[in-house]
Every structure is written in structure tokens, then in C-alpha cells.
Scaffold this active site. Structure first.
Site, PDB file in Angstrom:
ATOM      1  CB  CYS A  84      -0.914  -0.135   0.779  1.00  0.00           C
ATOM      2  SG  CYS A  84      -2.255   1.244   0.832  1.00  0.00           S
TER       3      CYS A  84
ATOM      4  CG  HIS B 151      -3.219  -3.080   3.939  1.00  0.00           C
ATOM      5  ND1 HIS B 151      -2.013  -2.478   4.843  1.00  0.00           N
ATOM      6  CD2 HIS B 151      -4.423  -2.391   3.417  1.00  0.00           C
ATOM      7  CE1 HIS B 151      -2.518  -1.271   4.484  1.00  0.00           C
ATOM      8  NE2 HIS B 151      -3.022  -1.233   3.450  1.00  0.00           N
TER       9      HIS B 151
ATOM     10  CD  GLU C 275      -0.328  -5.144   6.052  1.00  0.00           C
ATOM     11  OE1 GLU C 275      -0.704  -4.186   6.241  1.00  0.00           O
ATOM     12  OE2 GLU C 275      -0.133  -6.027   4.934  1.00  0.00           O
TER      13      GLU C 275
END
Length: 203
Positions: free
Chosen positions: A84, A176, A178
Site C-alpha cells: 500500500c 495489505h 499482513e
């Protein structure tokens, strides 16, 4: 000095969701270290540039003397994974902006291309990455990759747009990875970028 058993991967920790990345890197078999100053950059085997606010991150990187030494190491081959806002930091060009940035990834991006925070969404992404053929992508005020250079490999698309790309030792995602369970992309980054670079004498 004996080589560490696990590679040392820094996570830029000036702003953004760096803690989630650090946790995923540890799950993937790396030693994760939050980076807030330039002194540890020479010791790193890899670096993750997290999501957040790219303008704030750039300002803080310059204030704390991180931008130039990190840029030098990435341009010299330090494996880097940007997500991002991290992708924006790595991008060679950002539509409508002329700010100093790392600029190592030959892409043109548009900031906040999918709308505001309220327009955030999740999507299942199909990739060409062995072991990460399907990943869940969380798009939060995500950038859009408008064009890629000849040396950039598109690893995944969503609605026709590149969302996961690679150029040499750089991996970048507009989403994202994660923020969802599982570590397929972090594991691939650690195994195929960081460890291979370490074995080849990058560190």
C-alpha cells in the site's frame, strides 16, 4: 562474527501498520526489527515498507535521516517488500506528485485510487506465486498501478489492474497481506528474496 541463524528483516516503524508485518515475518522464520533510525540499515538482510500515510512516512524518513541510506541499499539490491503506502514509497512515479522518494520500482501509481476509508474492501486474489496461488487482499485507501516498466513482472491483478508486482529484489502490493490470517507472501519474500540474497552474499 558468526552468521545469524535467521535473517534480519527490518520493518519501517515510523507510522502505519508495522507491528502486523513484524509478526508475519517472525511466523515466516525471520528475525523482525522495527526501524526508526538509519544506524541499523547496514545490518539488514531485507526491509518491509508498510501501509500507512505515505506523505507522513516520507517526511519522517527525511527528518530522521533514513530516506537516502535506505534508498541506496535498496538500489544496491537489498530485498524490499512494500505494501500500500510502502509501494508508493518505492514507486518511481506518483501521478500528480513530484516528491523525493525511494523510486526503485518502475511503476506509475495513483494514490487513494479506490476511494476513501469507507470504500475499503477485501478480495480474493489469484497470483502466479508458487505456494501463494490464492491470497486474501485487504484494500484500504489503496493505490492503483497505472503502468509498469519493462522489467516489472505483474504477479496478480484485480479487476484488470496490477496489484502485486516484482522487479528484481523488490516485491510490492497495493493491498495489505499482513491483515489476514496466513503468511504466504511474507514466507515467499523471506524464502525467495531475503534468504537467497543472503546466500548470494548480499549480506
Amino acid at each position: 562474527m558468526a552468521k545469524r541463524a535467521a535473517p534480519l528483516v527490518g520493518v519501517l516503524a515510523l507510522q502505519g501498520d508495522y507491528e502486523a508485518h513484524a509478526a508475519r515475518l517472525c511466523e515466516a522464520g525471520a528475525e523482525a526489527e522495527e526501524i526508526r533510525s538509519a544506524d541499523r540499515i547496514p545490518l539488514l538482510d531485507g526491509i518491509v515498507l508498510p501501509g500507512g500515510e505515505s506523505g507522513v512516512m516520507l517526511s519522517l524518513m527525511e527528518r530522521f535521516g533514513i530516506l537516502e541510506p535506505l534508498k541506496e541499499r535498496i538500489l544496491a539490491g537489498l530485498p524490499a517488500f512494500g505494501t500500500c503506502a510502502g509501494l508508493i514509497l518505492l514507486a518511481k512515479a506518483v501521478e500528480g506528485e513530484d516528491k523525493r522518494r525511494i523510486g526503485a520500482l518502475d511503476v506509475l501509481v495513483r494514490r487513494n485510487a479506490y476511494g476513501t476509508q469507507i470504500d475499503s474492501f477485501r478480495a480474493t486474489i489469484s497470483t502466479t506465486v508458487l505456494g501463494a496461488e490464492t491470497v486474501e487482499g485487504v484494500f484500504i485507501r489503496a493505490p492503483r498501478i497505472l503502468s509498469v516498466g519493462s522489467e516489472v513482472e505483474v504477479l496478480a491483478r484485480h479487476a484488470g489492474d496490477p496489484v502485486l508486482v516484482r522487479q528484481g529484489s523488490i516485491l510490492a502490493a497495493t493491498f495489505h497481506p499482513e491483515l489476514v490470517p496466513g503468511i504466504p507472501l511474507h514466507a515467499w519474500f523471506v524464502d525467495s528474496f531475503v534468504k537467497k540474497g543472503r546466500e548470494a552474499g548480499q549480506r
